[in-house]
Design a protein around this motif. Sequence first.
Motif, PDB file in Angstrom:
ATOM      1  N   HIS A 175       0.823  -1.222   0.000  1.00 21.94           N
ATOM      2  CA  HIS A 175       0.000   0.000   0.000  1.00 21.94           C
ATOM      3  C   HIS A 175       0.850   1.262   0.000  1.00 21.94           C
ATOM      4  CE1 HIS A 175      -3.969  -1.881   1.731  1.00 21.94           C
ATOM      5  NE2 HIS A 175      -3.470  -2.576   0.743  1.00 21.94           N
ATOM      6  N   HIS A 202       1.987   2.715   2.779  1.00 23.97           N
ATOM      7  CA  HIS A 202       1.750   3.506   3.983  1.00 23.97           C
ATOM      8  C   HIS A 202       1.586   2.599   5.199  1.00 23.97           C
ATOM      9  CE1 HIS A 202      -2.541   3.324   2.279  1.00 23.97           C
ATOM     10  NE2 HIS A 202      -2.472   2.414   3.209  1.00 23.97           N
ATOM     11  N   HIS A 215      -0.213   1.122   8.590  1.00 25.04           N
ATOM     12  CA  HIS A 215      -1.554   0.850   9.110  1.00 25.04           C
ATOM     13  C   HIS A 215      -1.548   0.960  10.628  1.00 25.04           C
ATOM     14  CE1 HIS A 215      -2.552  -1.690   5.293  1.00 25.04           C
ATOM     15  NE2 HIS A 215      -2.642  -0.409   5.079  1.00 25.04           N
ATOM     16  N   HIS A 239      -8.621   1.621   6.826  1.00 23.70           N
ATOM     17  CA  HIS A 239      -9.413   1.381   5.617  1.00 23.70           C
ATOM     18  C   HIS A 239     -10.845   1.040   5.969  1.00 23.70           C
ATOM     19  CE1 HIS A 239      -5.944   1.505   3.028  1.00 23.70           C
ATOM     20  NE2 HIS A 239      -5.299   0.800   3.922  1.00 23.70           N
TER      21      HIS A 239
END
Length: 161
Positions: free
Chosen positions: A150, A152, A154, A161
């Motif tokens: 992704h 980035h 989490h 998300h």
Amino acid sequence: MQIQKDAVVTFFYTLSELEGKQLEDNKDSVPMAYLHGHRNLLPALESALEGLQEGESKTIVLPPEQAYGKLDPSAQQRVPIKHLASKPKRLMPGVIVRIQTDNGVKTGTVIKAGKFVVDVDLNHPFAGKTLQFEVTVDSVREASTEEIAHGHAHGVGGHHH
Ligand code: ZN
């Protein structure tokens, strides 16, 4: 673990103008999380953080060229109020507005407001400033394959998300 490519880093920071007032900090909230080496921060800030470990602190000074650029005097414009994408209750100097332009919506700072037009500065609010970051590294861990895919981080302080 040291801060290196594909590490997820969380940190606390205080951002000030060099020898000036404080602009923002996250000391009283959750640390900011980012994935190192994926252009999620200012590049000069990322390279200054490289190699630091959990618990380490560092003061990093970035001149405008390494931060948000020089002030562009031509970035001041007179805009009809009806072209504002969002209209705050009171249009006064210093208020942030969003402007509908041919190149999409831009953010500007009100310099002066009239009845039908408003003078706005489209420079980034930190443009022309030498910035001083006081950073304390909260944690460093390896990123998951999903985070690397992704681009980035989490979790707390990162993307949801
Ligand atoms: Zn993601």
